[in-house]
Scaffold this motif. Structure first.
Motif, PDB file in Angstrom:
ATOM      1  N   PRO A 293      48.197  37.510  28.833  1.00 45.64           N
ATOM      2  CA  PRO A 293      48.028  38.895  29.277  1.00 45.64           C
ATOM      3  C   PRO A 293      48.478  39.068  30.723  1.00 45.64           C
ATOM      4  O   PRO A 293      48.337  38.150  31.543  1.00 45.64           O
ATOM      5  CB  PRO A 293      46.515  39.131  29.131  1.00 45.64           C
ATOM      6  N   PRO A 294      49.039  40.219  31.066  1.00 43.99           N
ATOM      7  CA  PRO A 294      49.487  40.448  32.450  1.00 43.99           C
ATOM      8  C   PRO A 294      48.328  40.367  33.434  1.00 43.99           C
ATOM      9  O   PRO A 294      47.228  40.858  33.170  1.00 43.99           O
ATOM     10  CB  PRO A 294      50.077  41.870  32.400  1.00 43.99           C
ATOM     11  N   GLY A 295      48.589  39.729  34.569  1.00 41.82           N
ATOM     12  CA  GLY A 295      47.605  39.664  35.645  1.00 41.82           C
ATOM     13  C   GLY A 295      46.514  38.635  35.463  1.00 41.82           C
ATOM     14  O   GLY A 295      45.595  38.555  36.283  1.00 41.82           O
ATOM     15  N   VAL A 296      46.585  37.835  34.394  1.00 43.73           N
ATOM     16  CA  VAL A 296      45.525  36.845  34.150  1.00 43.73           C
ATOM     17  C   VAL A 296      45.732  35.604  35.006  1.00 43.73           C
ATOM     18  O   VAL A 296      44.760  35.035  35.528  1.00 43.73           O
ATOM     19  CB  VAL A 296      45.479  36.479  32.651  1.00 43.73           C
ATOM     20  N   LEU A 297      46.975  35.183  35.167  1.00 38.69           N
ATOM     21  CA  LEU A 297      47.247  33.932  35.880  1.00 38.69           C
ATOM     22  C   LEU A 297      47.275  34.162  37.384  1.00 38.69           C
ATOM     23  O   LEU A 297      47.928  35.097  37.867  1.00 38.69           O
ATOM     24  CB  LEU A 297      48.592  33.349  35.438  1.00 38.69           C
ATOM     25  N   PRO A 298      46.577  33.311  38.161  1.00 37.93           N
ATOM     26  CA  PRO A 298      46.760  33.337  39.625  1.00 37.93           C
ATOM     27  C   PRO A 298      48.186  32.971  39.998  1.00 37.93           C
ATOM     28  O   PRO A 298      48.912  32.348  39.209  1.00 37.93           O
ATOM     29  CB  PRO A 298      45.762  32.277  40.116  1.00 37.93           C
ATOM     30  N   GLY A 299      48.602  33.348  41.204  1.00 34.92           N
ATOM     31  CA  GLY A 299      49.977  33.114  41.623  1.00 34.92           C
ATOM     32  C   GLY A 299      50.374  31.652  41.576  1.00 34.92           C
ATOM     33  O   GLY A 299      51.453  31.304  41.083  1.00 34.92           O
ATOM     34  N   VAL A 300      49.512  30.770  42.070  1.00 40.70           N
ATOM     35  CA  VAL A 300      49.863  29.353  42.104  1.00 40.70           C
ATOM     36  C   VAL A 300      49.975  28.795  40.697  1.00 40.70           C
ATOM     37  O   VAL A 300      50.858  27.976  40.402  1.00 40.70           O
ATOM     38  CB  VAL A 300      48.817  28.572  42.929  1.00 40.70           C
TER      39      VAL A 300
END
Length: 409
Positions: A293-300
């Motif tokens: 889903p969009p926005g679930v993963l942190p940037g790193v």
């Protein structure tokens, strides 16, 4: 004596001069016995030195002076940081007192040991006592050498880095090592992928000879080379921003970003479709399933996932060119699951041994461990749907990586 011994002698005599000045300015020494004068002077010296040691900058001043005059084998053995704890102040006080005591002993030996020899040599029977000159010089030389070594040992013990400073230095070295390893992985993954794609496209264009295919291959080579150049520039920017000494790099702004350098966005999981297109253009079909889903993963996590998948498909291009690559990415039970599989191809002369774990797989495991996850890679024999026995073929090479969405979970 060597030059270091003369420098250490000067350091010793400074401590003796301090004790002599205190002795001269101490009130009430007139018509007082020598023993009482020395007792009072020593007591006053100890009190003054203990009070001076309370000043944090005193440890730094003594460390700088000791580095210059005591000539240690390694300068870092003597600290030059101000006192940060009461333990540092106590060690500084012990150093100051020990320095003055040892310096006074050498000073008194200089005056009361060499002065009688000088008187004898200037007296009426000077020739009779002439043999004392080399003996006295040799003895005094050895006294200076051993006193200087003792002074240096005291400095290393009492002015050396405290346990807290040693721990901070070790953490700093570990952080720098991790940063270098991270940059090395970035270069290995991005440049290695670019070179693999470039070589495959160039070879295919030469073999096919179709003008349309050649134009498409050149387009992919150009785009891949441009992306590799951006990755290389970003890595060089990071190296300029974090020099070995920890200071800001020349040309860096107050916010830490270098001036006159165009920042490039680091790739994330959103850029995987473009990566798969380059693999397909190289002749390896890619079946990809991305259930994130969009926005679930942190940037790193997004960035590291991209690098892991990039290394997986690059290995597939290297060891099984033209074979289908299956990539599955999904979020389940608070974890990001990455799976990259391709059919194994037995190359002539290899006897079906399969590939060996190299720097790329080691880098994937390091990335996974740093993110609190785990990674595994190896051969998996395909199983027939009805018989449960291994299917025909050389099997599959499967890369499985599981990363928690939150560190420590």
């Amino acid at each position: 004596m060597a030059g270091a011994s003369y420098a250490r002698l000067l350091h010793l005599l400074v401590g003796w001069i301090f004790a002599g000045v205190i002795l001269m300015i101490y009130p009430g020494t007139y018509r007082t016995g020598l023993g009482e004068i020395l007792t009072r002077a020593v007591s006053l010296d100890v009190v003054l030195l203990a009070l001076v040691a309370l000043i944090p900058a005193m440890r730094r001043a003594e460390g700088v002076q000791a580095r210059l005059l005591l000539v240690p084998d390694r300068e870092e053995d003597i600290g030059v940081e101000p006192s940060g704890t009461w333990a540092d102040r106590r060690r500084t006080a012990a150093w100051l007192i020990g320095r003055v005591v040892l310096g006074s002993a050498v000073g008194f030996a200089t005056v009361f040991g060499l002065a009688p020899v000088f008187d004898l040599l200037t007296g009426p029977h000077a020739l009779r006592y002439l043999p004392l000159v080399p003996v006295s010089a040799l003895g005094y030389g050895w006294l200076v050498v051993w006193a200087g070594r003792l002074q240096l040992a005291m400095a290393v013990r009492l002015l050396g880095p405290s346990p807290a400073e040693r721990l901070a230095e070790a953490e700093l070295r570990a952080e720098r090592l991790l940063e270098r390893n991270r940059l090395a992985r970035e270069l290995h993954d991005s440049i290695g992928h670019a070179l693999t794609v470039t070589v495959l496209h160039a070879g295919a264009a030469r073999e096919v000879g179709d003008p349309a295919f050649v134009a498409k291959a050149l387009e992919v080579i150009e785009e891949t080379g441009r992306q590799a150049m951006e990755d290389l520039e970003r890595t060089l920017v990071l190296l300029r921003e974090t020099p070995a000494g920890g200071a800001s790099a020349p040309g860096a702004s107050a916010g830490g970003a270098p001036r006159n350098v165009v920042a490039t966005e680091q790739p994330g999981i959103d850029q995987l479709p473009a990566l798969f297109e380059t693999v397909r253009a190289a002749g390896s079909p890619v079946e990809a399933s991305i259930e994130v889903p969009p926005g679930v993963l942190p940037g790193v996590l997004s960035r590291e996932s991209y690098r892991i998948v990039q290394e997986g498909v690059t290995n597939a291009l290297k060891y099984a060119p033209g074979q289908p690559v299956d990539v599955q990415i999904a979020v389940r039970d608070g974890q990001l699951e990455l799976r990259c599989a391709n059919r194994l191809v037995t190359a002539p002369g290899r006897g079906g041994a399969g590939r060996r774990g190299g720097k790329g797989l080691r880098g994937i495991r390091e990335r996974a461990v740093l993110l609190g996850g785990a990674a595994s890679a190896g051969r998996a024999d395909p199983v027939g749907p009805s018989t449960g026995s291994p299917a025909d073929g050389d099997g599959e090479w499967v890369l499985d990586v599981r990363l928690p969405l939150r560190l420590g979970s």
